[in-house]
Design an enzyme around this catalytic site. Structure first.
Site, PDB file in Angstrom:
ATOM      1  N   ASN A  74       0.781  -1.233   0.000  1.00 37.87           N
ATOM      2  CA  ASN A  74       0.000   0.000   0.000  1.00 37.87           C
ATOM      3  C   ASN A  74       0.819   1.292   0.000  1.00 37.87           C
ATOM      4  O   ASN A  74       0.284   2.353  -0.291  1.00 37.87           O
ATOM      5  CB  ASN A  74      -1.000   0.008   1.163  1.00 37.87           C
ATOM      6  CG  ASN A  74      -0.346  -0.159   2.516  1.00 37.87           C
ATOM      7  OD1 ASN A  74       0.545  -0.989   2.691  1.00 37.87           O
ATOM      8  ND2 ASN A  74      -0.769   0.624   3.478  1.00 37.87           N
ATOM      9  N   ALA A 120      -3.708   8.769  -1.890  1.00 41.13           N
ATOM     10  CA  ALA A 120      -3.437   9.697  -0.795  1.00 41.13           C
ATOM     11  C   ALA A 120      -1.943   9.989  -0.777  1.00 41.13           C
ATOM     12  O   ALA A 120      -1.144   9.111  -1.103  1.00 41.13           O
ATOM     13  CB  ALA A 120      -3.865   9.093   0.535  1.00 41.13           C
ATOM     14  N   LEU A 141       3.026   8.088  -1.078  1.00 46.30           N
ATOM     15  CA  LEU A 141       1.765   8.034  -1.802  1.00 46.30           C
ATOM     16  C   LEU A 141       1.165   6.684  -1.448  1.00 46.30           C
ATOM     17  O   LEU A 141       1.862   5.670  -1.501  1.00 46.30           O
ATOM     18  CB  LEU A 141       1.980   8.144  -3.312  1.00 46.30           C
ATOM     19  CG  LEU A 141       0.658   8.086  -4.103  1.00 46.30           C
ATOM     20  CD1 LEU A 141       0.654   9.135  -5.207  1.00 46.30           C
ATOM     21  CD2 LEU A 141       0.403   6.706  -4.691  1.00 46.30           C
ATOM     22  N   GLU A 142      -0.126   6.673  -1.082  1.00 42.01           N
ATOM     23  CA  GLU A 142      -0.706   5.443  -0.555  1.00 42.01           C
ATOM     24  C   GLU A 142      -1.971   5.011  -1.279  1.00 42.01           C
ATOM     25  O   GLU A 142      -2.842   5.817  -1.591  1.00 42.01           O
ATOM     26  CB  GLU A 142      -1.032   5.628   0.932  1.00 42.01           C
ATOM     27  CG  GLU A 142      -1.667   4.372   1.529  1.00 42.01           C
ATOM     28  CD  GLU A 142      -1.540   4.248   3.020  1.00 42.01           C
ATOM     29  OE1 GLU A 142      -1.024   5.165   3.669  1.00 42.01           O
ATOM     30  OE2 GLU A 142      -1.966   3.203   3.546  1.00 42.01           O
ATOM     31  N   ASP A 143      -2.030   3.710  -1.504  1.00 39.36           N
ATOM     32  CA  ASP A 143      -3.261   3.034  -1.927  1.00 39.36           C
ATOM     33  C   ASP A 143      -3.852   2.480  -0.631  1.00 39.36           C
ATOM     34  O   ASP A 143      -3.516   1.384  -0.209  1.00 39.36           O
ATOM     35  CB  ASP A 143      -2.911   1.916  -2.924  1.00 39.36           C
ATOM     36  CG  ASP A 143      -4.142   1.169  -3.416  1.00 39.36           C
ATOM     37  OD1 ASP A 143      -5.272   1.591  -3.102  1.00 39.36           O
ATOM     38  OD2 ASP A 143      -3.959   0.149  -4.110  1.00 39.36           O
TER      39      ASP A 143
END
Ligand code: NAG
Ligand code: NAG
Ligand code: NAG
Length: 285
Positions: free
Chosen positions: A78, A117, A217-219
């Site tokens: 993630n 995000a 940067l996140e999933d």
């Protein structure tokens, strides 16, 4: 006992205090181009932990150990970005990052809405019990329309959407988190394009380890499920770094560059080093 904090009763026009648990408390104020302004437009929408935007901060099983963390490259389910570690005899005192709010396009073959995000934080990697972070989440709908929102979170406490700090995809943001000790900090999140910043004085938070600083940067996960990751314009973290308790400035040299890989082994996102205070996160369509 818990309720959604939709608006705060204001202690004064320029600052407001809110006790969110018996422990964690925060006082918020708003500035425009560095000057205090009326904070009555500011409110915090509480997102309960584990139900929404749970930044599952841990890379996949088997990759969450020191050996891999300290390698130059690691893979996560993630996260995508950089994680810098304090030496064993020192600790992370503050983290600073300038970055653009994720600017999204739809990733073909994946249902809408899609998300990404971007945030800056302390702990969450080698220290897996807590993570103090702030950033922006952008959503892109099936018609390509985007909306972005700013938030902060001291995991495992709830996260808070900062309504009143307006942000659009592609705008420059800055986040400055400075710890006073392991359980208190000053967090400043600013939309650098509009000059509006929100300062939070946080006290009695979950005990930080102060082991890592991150630019990610996140999933992310929502209701226990990972959201669909959108494609995104190159996202730079610039003029960024951290300071240590011992007074050192650290940047991205020696940091772990974390690539995001899906469950089929496809790399969806990679960080590309530039220099000690700048790197770019690139979407892999
Ligand atoms: C760390 O992770 C690597 C890669 O998954 C694994 O091979 C190794 O056994 C792990 N080490 C420990 C101490 O868990
Ligand atoms: C967190 O780290 C500790 C110590 O390395 C480990 O024992 C524990 O299993 C980890 N917990 C999670 C949820 O990864
Ligand atoms: C970050 O915030 C701290 C605490 O408010 C402040 O002392 C410091 O000057 C800020 N750093 C930058 C680069 O703005």
């Amino acid at each position: 006992m818990w309720s959604i904090v939709r608006s705060l009763s204001l202690a004064s026009l320029i600052s407001s205090a809110c006790t969110v648990t018996a422990q964690l408390s925060f006082v918020a104020s708003v500035k425009q181009h560095g000057k205090d302004v009326d904070a009555s437009g500011l409110s915090f929408v509480r997102i309960p932990p584990l139900e929404h935007r749970w930044h599952a901060s841990r890379p996949r099983r088997g990759q969450n150990n020191r050996t891999v963390e300290r390698d130059a490259v690691s893979y996560s389910a993630n996260w995508c970005g950089a994680s810098q570690h304090a030496s064993d005899s020192d600790g992370i005192k503050s983290v600073l990052g300038y970055f653009t709010a994720p600017d999204l396009t739809l990733r073909p073959g994946t249902p809408a809405p899609q998300f990404a995000a971007a945030w800056v934080g302390i702990d969450g990697a080698a220290c897996n019990t807590t993570l103090l972070q702030a950033g922006v989440t952008t959503i892109v709908n099936s018609d390509g329309g985007q909306s972005a929102s700013a938030w902060w979170e001291w995991y495992p406490e709830a996260s808070y959407t900062i309504s009143g700090l307006k942000v659009k995809a592609g705008e420059w943001m800055s986040v400055n988190i400075t710890t006073k000790d392991a359980s208190s900090a000053i967090l400043v999140i600013e939309n650098a394009d509009t000059g509006t910043s929100v300062t939070l004085e946080l006290n009695n938070g979950p005990q930080l380890c102060r082991r890592d600083a991150e630019w990610i940067l996140e999933d992310f996960y929502e209701s226990g499920k990972q959201v669909a990751l959108a494609n995104f314009a190159d996202l730079w973290f610039v003029d960024s770094g951290a300071t240590t308790v011992g007074g050192k400035n650290v940047g991205f040299d020696g940091a772990t560059m974390v690539h995001l890989r899906d469950e089929n082994g496809n790399v969806l996102c990679s960080p590309e080093p530039y220099d000690n205070s700048n790197f770019v996160v690139v979407s892999k369509p």
